[in-house]
Motif scaffolding. Structure first.
Motif, PDB file in Angstrom:
ATOM      1  N   ARG A 192      48.912  18.993  19.083  1.00  0.00           N
ATOM      2  CA  ARG A 192      49.888  20.066  19.270  1.00  0.00           C
ATOM      3  C   ARG A 192      49.876  20.593  20.710  1.00  0.00           C
ATOM      4  O   ARG A 192      50.935  20.866  21.285  1.00  0.00           O
ATOM      5  CB  ARG A 192      49.586  21.211  18.293  1.00  0.00           C
ATOM      6  CG  ARG A 192      50.537  22.422  18.422  1.00  0.00           C
ATOM      7  CD  ARG A 192      51.968  22.090  18.028  1.00  0.00           C
ATOM      8  NE  ARG A 192      52.058  21.705  16.639  1.00  0.00           N
ATOM      9  CZ  ARG A 192      52.179  22.586  15.630  1.00  0.00           C
ATOM     10  NH1 ARG A 192      52.214  23.879  15.869  1.00  0.00           N
ATOM     11  NH2 ARG A 192      52.284  22.160  14.385  1.00  0.00           N
ATOM     12  N   ALA A 193      48.692  20.710  21.311  1.00  0.00           N
ATOM     13  CA  ALA A 193      48.592  21.187  22.701  1.00  0.00           C
ATOM     14  C   ALA A 193      49.284  20.211  23.652  1.00  0.00           C
ATOM     15  O   ALA A 193      50.015  20.629  24.568  1.00  0.00           O
ATOM     16  CB  ALA A 193      47.127  21.370  23.086  1.00  0.00           C
ATOM     17  N   ARG A 194      49.055  18.923  23.453  1.00  0.00           N
ATOM     18  CA  ARG A 194      49.716  17.913  24.290  1.00  0.00           C
ATOM     19  C   ARG A 194      51.226  17.967  24.107  1.00  0.00           C
ATOM     20  O   ARG A 194      51.994  17.920  25.079  1.00  0.00           O
ATOM     21  CB  ARG A 194      49.209  16.510  23.929  1.00  0.00           C
ATOM     22  CG  ARG A 194      47.860  16.171  24.486  1.00  0.00           C
ATOM     23  CD  ARG A 194      47.550  14.688  24.438  1.00  0.00           C
ATOM     24  NE  ARG A 194      48.015  13.967  23.279  1.00  0.00           N
ATOM     25  CZ  ARG A 194      47.299  13.053  22.633  1.00  0.00           C
ATOM     26  NH1 ARG A 194      46.065  12.770  23.022  1.00  0.00           N
ATOM     27  NH2 ARG A 194      47.806  12.401  21.610  1.00  0.00           N
ATOM     28  N   GLN A 195      51.662  18.044  22.856  1.00  0.00           N
ATOM     29  CA  GLN A 195      53.094  18.063  22.577  1.00  0.00           C
ATOM     30  C   GLN A 195      53.762  19.289  23.211  1.00  0.00           C
ATOM     31  O   GLN A 195      54.834  19.178  23.811  1.00  0.00           O
ATOM     32  CB  GLN A 195      53.336  18.046  21.072  1.00  0.00           C
ATOM     33  CG  GLN A 195      53.012  16.709  20.418  1.00  0.00           C
ATOM     34  CD  GLN A 195      53.172  16.740  18.915  1.00  0.00           C
ATOM     35  OE1 GLN A 195      53.210  17.809  18.300  1.00  0.00           O
ATOM     36  NE2 GLN A 195      53.254  15.567  18.295  1.00  0.00           N
ATOM     37  N   ASN A 196      53.122  20.454  23.065  1.00  0.00           N
ATOM     38  CA  ASN A 196      53.687  21.674  23.670  1.00  0.00           C
ATOM     39  C   ASN A 196      53.765  21.538  25.185  1.00  0.00           C
ATOM     40  O   ASN A 196      54.762  21.926  25.806  1.00  0.00           O
ATOM     41  CB  ASN A 196      52.832  22.886  23.304  1.00  0.00           C
ATOM     42  CG  ASN A 196      52.984  23.294  21.847  1.00  0.00           C
ATOM     43  OD1 ASN A 196      53.809  22.745  21.125  1.00  0.00           O
ATOM     44  ND2 ASN A 196      52.186  24.258  21.414  1.00  0.00           N
ATOM     45  N   PHE A 197      52.698  20.993  25.787  1.00  0.00           N
ATOM     46  CA  PHE A 197      52.660  20.826  27.234  1.00  0.00           C
ATOM     47  C   PHE A 197      53.767  19.878  27.698  1.00  0.00           C
ATOM     48  O   PHE A 197      54.495  20.163  28.661  1.00  0.00           O
ATOM     49  CB  PHE A 197      51.288  20.286  27.654  1.00  0.00           C
ATOM     50  CG  PHE A 197      51.193  19.889  29.098  1.00  0.00           C
ATOM     51  CD1 PHE A 197      51.056  20.855  30.098  1.00  0.00           C
ATOM     52  CD2 PHE A 197      51.257  18.547  29.487  1.00  0.00           C
ATOM     53  CE1 PHE A 197      50.984  20.484  31.434  1.00  0.00           C
ATOM     54  CE2 PHE A 197      51.174  18.182  30.814  1.00  0.00           C
ATOM     55  CZ  PHE A 197      51.041  19.147  31.795  1.00  0.00           C
TER      56      PHE A 197
END
Length: 819
Positions: free
Chosen positions: A180-185
């Motif tokens: 999720r952190a990668r996707q948001n970034f």
């Protein structure tokens, strides 16, 4: 008995009886007609009979029992010859038999049965609870678990008086968080580039291809339904943009449509971007910002729900060195192995050990690859990772980090903790080799909790890491499990916008903590009504206690009604205690409390109808008990001894303002009395306005009762305004129904009048579709086809004709009278 050693009466025949029961019965009959307490010295016959009895006679042999006690009391003072040598002493004491006291039993998932709760170390209870994985908003599924455990924790601490040490973790390193952190970034970076409408359209179409392939291959019905909803939303947003693009629309038309598509497609687009560029995200801080934000939101939600904070809170990111050491020892104990930079738990080696057993909680789930893969995480189930294992049932203790994942140093290279290992290492470092209670959601039993048990018992080389495993039931919406991954959830903030924290807690209290709870409008309405029912009782008791009385006037004689209510009070308290001992059965406890309030309300109503004051101290005791139980349950905060706090006030609002409100109420009551006596309607209406409009705005309710003093109650302003609005709607509905009834009545009267005006000679002539010929009075003789009417038909029509003739004559009479 006699004053000497002489025989007072003949015992001879009695002394020949064999058997103590028969002797006792015969002795009782013998003594029934004789005075056996006339003297002070027992006879030799008394002593001989006494010595034949090994114990006091049963209570039904009253004469024999009294005689026995009398002789027994004289025994220490008798000389060898049986004569008196001193004063009498106390008789033997008969201790009560007592009753069985219920013991706390908890449903233990390790045995799937209710077991007596026995802490390992006296009164101390060590408790570890699985906390949230913080990558999104907390939802009501989380509330189900954390409110339920908060209730259990409070009851063990405040009701059963255990000394509880409560430890909870925060999972801030996890496959879901990383993804999720990668996707948001990546999605934020995509937006920052401000792509044109054509680029957005092309990228969404490209991202939709693998998404639809996933949709086709998905077999889980709930997940498939979720993916279908997402695809439908994307399709609905695609069509306008595609149409506008094909028609050559201007950029100012295309951009809003493109932004709408981007918003609807963010899930599949971010997943598409992650597959292409996820490995390029290498900055560890990116993976800490997301969990830190959502952890803060979680704590705010728990505070809003009145869930007590943990005594000890552990975060995975703060325990990586302890986790590394934990894994090292599991390997050195022979239950773990390294493979390509990752470390796995050897389930077969562990299960084959005589001291150990794998999957204690759900042994039938061993080999469930779907569950095992979910436990490993989306980023850890690739073909190369699976081939690293000795067995498909083995699970990761330490994962070698791939590009695009956070990493820490370890003896096996750069990597990160597995999911299950975090709880074992953190709980072990705080609570040691064995804890009393471990808690979590029902869906965590396998593989998470079973794997926790295995690796912890491998570390400590014991088989008792957890003594009692408690699992809360699921929470469903309309029968479907609430889940973040299925995007089927209601956030805690959304739930608190509809209902108060107390109402949510009452809903949970009214259901078993270990069973499935369906979150619905009906469930919440039951909780709201329960709260209202209790609140009205508390307000009524407060009003009774405010009635002036002197110090001694508080103590009133108990009549049969008070004795009956007090018996009910003690029965209900006993039933509540028994329910809480039975696996903390708050549902039954809440129902017993409801019954107690119903009995109390009936008592109050009965006393008032008899123009008698209810017993203050008894009602105060009941209300105080109920309040204390609700405080134990976490449904009431504050120091008020009775009832719910008003409007969340921290000050004692009631004691501050009630004297002034009492003066106002008395003044208004005097004004109403004078206005009624002098028939001043305007003043009565003004008093009603004060009651119905002015005071509710200030959170004050006045209740007027014929022949009784006005009752003053402090209630939340919002509640009173809601009641006012509901009352207004009811009055409007009542008025509408009344007007509707009047209209229908008028229509019926007009229809009747119209019918009355028709002379009987004309009533059938218009029905040419039924009749073709009539006599001179207008009575039909032939049907529409020219056939003569039968006698039966004519008889029925004659009755109608005569009824109309009577009705028309009434009309002519009314007309003649001027009506």
């Amino acid at each position: 008995m006699s004053s000497s050693a002489e025989t007072a009466f003949e015992f001879g025949s009695l002394l020949q009886i064999n058997g103590e029961a028969a002797l006792t019965a015969a002795l009782n009959d013998h003594l029934a007609s004789r005075s056996y307490l006339a003297g002070f010295g027992p006879s030799q016959a008394d002593l001989r009979a006494f010595r034949l009895l090994a114990r006091p006679p049963d209570p039904q042999h009253v004469h024999a029992l009294r005689w026995y006690r009398h002789i027994s009391a004289l025994q220490p003072d008798l000389a060898a010859d049986g004569s008196m040598k001193g004063k009498r002493v106390q008789p033997p004491w008969s201790p009560p038999a007592g009753t069985e006291v219920p013991q706390l039993r908890l449903y233990n998932s390790l045995t799937r049965a209710k077991e007596p709760f026995v802490p390992q170390n006296g009164n101390k209870v060590t408790w570890y609870c699985c906390g949230p994985t913080v990558y999104d908003a907390s939802h009501m599924g989380h509330a189900r678990s954390y409110i339920s455990f908060d209730i259990l924790r409070r009851i063990l601490r405040d009701y059963f008086k255990y000394d509880v040490l409560y430890c909870m973790n925060i999972t801030d390193i996890d496959d879901k968080i990383i993804k999720r952190a990668r996707q948001n970034f990546l999605l934020d970076r995509y937006r920052e580039k401000q792509p044109q409408a054509a680029q957005i359209l092309q990228d969404v179409l490209s991202a939709r291809v693998p998404f639809q392939e996933q949709l086709v291959s998905t077999t889980d019905p709930d997940k498939k339904q979720m993916l279908e909803r997402l695809d439908a939303a994307v399709g609905a947003a695609l069509q306008p943009l595609q149409g506008a693009t094909e028609s050559g629309a201007a950029d100012e038309v295309l951009q809003p449509l493109a932004q709408e598509l981007l918003e609807k497609s963010k899930d599949l687009l971010s997943d598409w971007l992650d597959k292409q560029f996820g490995s390029e995200v290498t900055e560890n801080s990116i993976f800490s910002v997301l969990p830190k934000f959502w952890e803060g939101e979680f704590h705010r939600d728990m505070e809003a729900l009145n869930v007590l904070p943990a005594d000890v809170l552990t975060r995975v990111s703060e325990y990586v060195p302890e986790i590394v050491e934990f894994v090292r020892k599991v390997v050195s104990n022979g239950y773990g192995y390294e493979s390509n930079g990752s470390v796995y738990f050897d389930t077969q080696k562990f299960d084959s050990s005589p001291q150990h057993s794998y999957a204690k909680l759900v042994p039938e789930a061993v080999g469930d690859q779907k569950a095992l893969h979910e436990g490993e995480g989306d980023l850890s189930v690739s073909a190369d990772r699976l081939s690293d294992k000795k067995s498909q049932n083995d699970f990761a203790l330490w994962k070698a980090s791939k590009p695009g994942e956070p990493s820490w140093d370890s003896p096996w290279g750069k990597g990160r903790p597995g999911w299950h290992i975090e709880c074992s290492a953190m709980a072990g470092s705080i609570l040691g080799e064995s804890m009393d209670i471990h808690g979590g959601g029902f869906d965590l039993r396998f593989p998470h909790h079973d794997n926790e048990l295995a690796q912890s018992e491998a570390f400590f080389e014991n088989d008792y890491w957890v003594r009692y495993f408690l699992h809360t039931g699921h929470l469903t919406i309309a029968g479907c499990k609430m889940s973040k991954s299925l995007k089927n959830f209601i956030t805690i903030k959304d739930a608190l916008a509809k209902n108060t924290a107390r109402q949510l807690r009452l809903a949970f209290l009214m259901h078993s903590w270990k069973d499935t709870l369906d979150y619905s409008s009906n469930t919440m309405e039951s909780a709201v009504q329960y709260e209202k029912f209790l609140n009205e009782f508390f307000l009524n008791v407060k009003d009774i206690l405010r009635a002036p009385t002197d110090l001694t006037g508080r103590f009133e004689k108990w009549e049969a009604a008070e004795v009956e209510l007090n018996n009910s009070f003690y029965d209900r308290k006993s039933a509540v205690h028994q329910a809480l001992c039975d696996n903390v059965d708050t549902r039954t406890a809440m129902e017993e409390m409801r019954v107690l309030v119903s009995h109390s309300n009936s008592y109050i109503a009965g006393r008032k109808s008899s123009k008698l004051r209810p017993n203050r101290l008894l009602l105060e005791s009941i209300a105080t008990y109920l309040t204390s139980m609700l405080k134990v349950f976490g449904a009431i905060e504050g120091s008020d001894p009775i009832g719910f706090p008003v409007g969340g006030q921290t000050v004692d609002l009631e004691s501050t303002v009630m004297p002034y409100l009492a003066v106002l109420s008395d003044f208004r009551e005097n004004v109403r009395r004078i206005a009624r006596e002098q028939k001043v309607t305007a003043l009565l209406q003004l008093c009603d306005v004060v009651r119905d409009d002015t005071l509710p705005e200030l959170g004050v309710r006045l209740e007027d009762h014929e022949g009784q003093p006005t009752v003053v109650k402090l209630v939340d302003r919002e509640t009173l305004l809601r009641e006012k609005e509901e009352k207004k709607k009811m009055e409007e509905e009542k008025k509408r129904k009344k007007e509707e009834a009047a209209r229908k009545k008028q229509e019926q009267e007009m229809a009747k009048l119209a019918k009355m005006k028709v002379p009987p000679q004309q009533m059938f002539r218009s029905e040419t579709d039924k009749y073709s010929r009539f006599d001179e009075t207008g009575f039909p003789t032939h049907d529409a086809e020219g056939k003569e009417l039968s006698k039966g038909q004519a008889k029925k029509l004659r009755k109608l004709y005569e009824a109309q003739e009577k009705l028309h004559n009434e009309y002519l009479q009314l007309k003649q009278n001027g009506n």
